[in-house]
Every structure is written in structure tokens, then in C-alpha cells.
Enzyme design. Sequence first.
Site, mmCIF file in Angstrom:
data_model
loop_
_atom_site.group_PDB
_atom_site.id
_atom_site.type_symbol
_atom_site.label_atom_id
_atom_site.label_comp_id
_atom_site.label_asym_id
_atom_site.label_seq_id
_atom_site.Cartn_x
_atom_site.Cartn_y
_atom_site.Cartn_z
ATOM 1 N N LYS A 19 1.301 0.236 -2.039
ATOM 2 C CA LYS A 19 -0.105 0.119 -2.435
ATOM 3 C C LYS A 19 -0.371 -1.302 -2.869
ATOM 4 C CE LYS A 19 -2.541 3.882 -4.134
ATOM 5 N NZ LYS A 19 -2.883 4.946 -5.075
ATOM 6 N N LEU B 20 -1.542 2.203 6.536
ATOM 7 C CA LEU B 20 -1.709 3.659 6.559
ATOM 8 C C LEU B 20 -3.125 4.056 6.177
ATOM 9 C CD1 LEU B 20 1.612 4.688 4.745
ATOM 10 C CD2 LEU B 20 1.045 5.178 7.129
ATOM 11 N N GLY B 21 -3.728 3.292 5.292
ATOM 12 C CA GLY B 21 -5.075 3.625 4.842
ATOM 13 C C GLY B 21 -5.693 2.437 4.148
ATOM 14 N N ASP C 3 -9.289 13.280 -10.222
ATOM 15 C CA ASP C 3 -9.699 13.220 -8.815
ATOM 16 C C ASP C 3 -8.796 14.088 -7.950
ATOM 17 O OD1 ASP C 3 -11.120 12.561 -6.577
ATOM 18 O OD2 ASP C 3 -10.522 10.455 -6.537
ATOM 19 N N VAL D 68 -3.080 0.812 1.718
ATOM 20 C CA VAL D 68 -1.749 1.409 1.665
ATOM 21 C C VAL D 68 -1.031 1.061 2.956
ATOM 22 C CG1 VAL D 68 -0.392 3.527 1.416
ATOM 23 C CG2 VAL D 68 -2.571 3.320 0.213
ATOM 24 N N GLY E 73 -9.305 1.117 1.794
ATOM 25 C CA GLY E 73 -10.568 1.389 1.124
ATOM 26 C C GLY E 73 -11.324 0.096 0.940
ATOM 27 N N ARG F 11 -7.524 15.364 -0.280
ATOM 28 C CA ARG F 11 -7.302 13.994 0.219
ATOM 29 C C ARG F 11 -6.313 13.227 -0.656
ATOM 30 N NH1 ARG F 11 -12.284 14.459 -1.836
ATOM 31 N NH2 ARG F 11 -12.490 13.545 -3.908
ATOM 32 N N PHE G 130 -11.359 -1.962 -1.646
ATOM 33 C CA PHE G 130 -10.549 -3.026 -2.251
ATOM 34 C C PHE G 130 -9.043 -2.800 -2.139
ATOM 35 C CE2 PHE G 130 -14.581 -2.948 -4.625
ATOM 36 C CZ PHE G 130 -15.037 -4.216 -4.295
ATOM 37 N N ASP H 265 -2.529 9.463 -6.339
ATOM 38 C CA ASP H 265 -3.807 8.834 -6.671
ATOM 39 C C ASP H 265 -4.387 9.288 -7.997
ATOM 40 O OD1 ASP H 265 -4.723 7.007 -4.426
ATOM 41 O OD2 ASP H 265 -3.992 8.772 -3.366
#
Length: 320
Positions: free
Chosen positions: A59, A31-32, A181, A39, A34, A185, A36, A199
Site C-alpha cells: 500500500k 492491484l487497485g 467501513d 495497492v 483510488g 469490498r 490518493f 482497510d
Amino acid sequence: DMIMLNNHESKLAADPKWEFPRNQLIIEQTLGEGEFGRVLRARAKDIAGQSGYTTVAVKTLKEDAREGELNDLLSEYELLKEVSHPNVIRLLGASTTPGGPVYLIIEFAQYGSLRSYLRRSRQIKTECRPQFTAPSEDCDPHQNYDHPTASQVTPKDILSFAWQISNGMSYLSDVKLVHRDLAARNVLLASGKICKISDFGLTRDIYEDDAYFKRSKGRVPVKWMAPESLSDHIYTSKSDVWSFGILIWELVTLGASPYPGVPVQNLFHLLRQGYRMERPENCSPVLYKVMRSCWHIDPTERPEFSDLASKFEKMLGDSV
Ligand code: ADE
């Protein structure tokens, strides 16, 4: 490297209340991603009291993750165990036993991130025919087109999202949890258009994004940060309220990037001088007043999330 991760895994005491067998997970797709973290979408058999298969988000770390990233994932696991609110993403389980990757299993939000949902909703008016559309500077390379098509986002939806997020944040501040954060997003949209804050904790690099300014200590979301966080690394629920003001701006602009054209290096100085984003088009003066109140230079002058939730509840009532 793997040796380090295995060492760490062996130090992990599996929590029987949450431990879930890896062989009851069917990984379906990414799904996503980064630097490191990753998901995944998966189906989990008999999870969290649900018999049969449930679609979940998983995750995990990429192969080249370091000890720090594992620690961040495990911190998030510890935080998620402690929270329970309809507007906060829910932990369903975790796979932490040696001999495989660490998985945090969380509820799946079918519309993906609120930012991507808002941006997809812009394209509803005109028919979506990518093959005839010239590449535009506004196109989002990280947009996930696998999520269901967004519908038109109404002013009432905007108020509802703001109300739900302030409720979830009010809960998190009550349990003394600072998000650090908060941004569109990092809010997920589940079926029924339910906002789920996600997150929180320390994991910030799941999505590659210009929103994070490169620094020695990782990537920092400068344009969402309160002045006291930028200057003195002070993070409180009041600095979360500042970020929430930026999030309201993201909502009314349907997912635009804040302070367009302002280099992040100049931002702190500008804010100290009293500079703030102007009222966006289609933003009511009342809503603009709310976001401005979140951007008070003095943190103690900013509203509480509970005040914000009441305000949005009233505005929702007035809008019908
Ligand atoms: N992307 C990241 N986390 C997600 C989740 N929990 N559900 C759906 N998409 C996601």
C-alpha cells in the site's frame, strides 16, 4: 507535494521491528487505485521470517497525495502492528525511511476482494466468452481480472464467509478496534478461501466506488452505515454490526449493491421510519432473521460479533 512528504518522512522514526529495505522489493503490477492511494503486487525477498521471495501487497500513496493521506496510511500502519488474527489482514513490514515512498507491506490475498470474487463467481455457470457478450449494466468496471477464476460459491461457502468475518470482527471488537467501513469490498479472500478483514482505520479511498457518497470530509459509505453514524457520527462495534448485516446481504446476493434504486439522500429518513431491505431470493428465513437483527434501530439490541460467530457456527453444523 514532495517537499511536504519529505518533511514528514524525516519526522518518521523507523520502527526496527517492521522496517523492510525497499531494495528487497520487486514491484510487479497495480492491484487497485483510488484518488490518493494505490495497492501494488510485489515480491519481497526474505520477509517476515520467510527465506526467498514472497508475493505481497504494497500500500502506498500516489504522487499527488497530501499530508492527510500520509497520516491515514501511517495510522493504518500503527493499527496493523497491533493486530493478529487469521481473519484479519496481516502486516509483514513497512518501508518508511527517507528517500523513497512510504510502503506498507501486507499479506497478499490471491482472490482479491470478496465483492469481486462473488461477482466473478456469477459468471461460472455460463462459459466466459467476453467477445460474444453484450456489455451489461451489471458489469463491474473495477473488477480485477488478474485474480484466479472463482469457483461456484455454495450456500455453505456463504455461511463460512459470514462465520469467518464475524470471528475476525469479534477479535477486533475485543481489542476495542472499530472498523467503520466493513463491506465486502474491504474483505479480501486468500488461498483456501480464507476471509481477511482489511482497510480498517481511516483509509477509505483506495478503490473508486459509487459506494462512497461525496461529502466535504471525504467519501462516506452511506448504504453500509448505521443510523446513529449517519446522524451523529457515532461509530462503535454496534455500528460495525449494522454494516455486517449489509455485508451478509452482499454475500447472499453474490455482491449486489445494497438498496438498489434508493437514493442515498433518502436513506436515513427511510431507515428511521423502519424501512429495511427485503429478504433476497435464495436467502433462508433464518439467515434473513440474522441480518435483520443487525439492523435494529437501537444499537444495544443488535447482537455482538461473538453471538453472530456462534450462530453461524451452528448453522454450518446444521448444513452438513
Ligand atoms: N487488493 C488490495 N489489497 C490486496 C491484497 N492484500 N491482496 C490482494 N489483492 C489486494
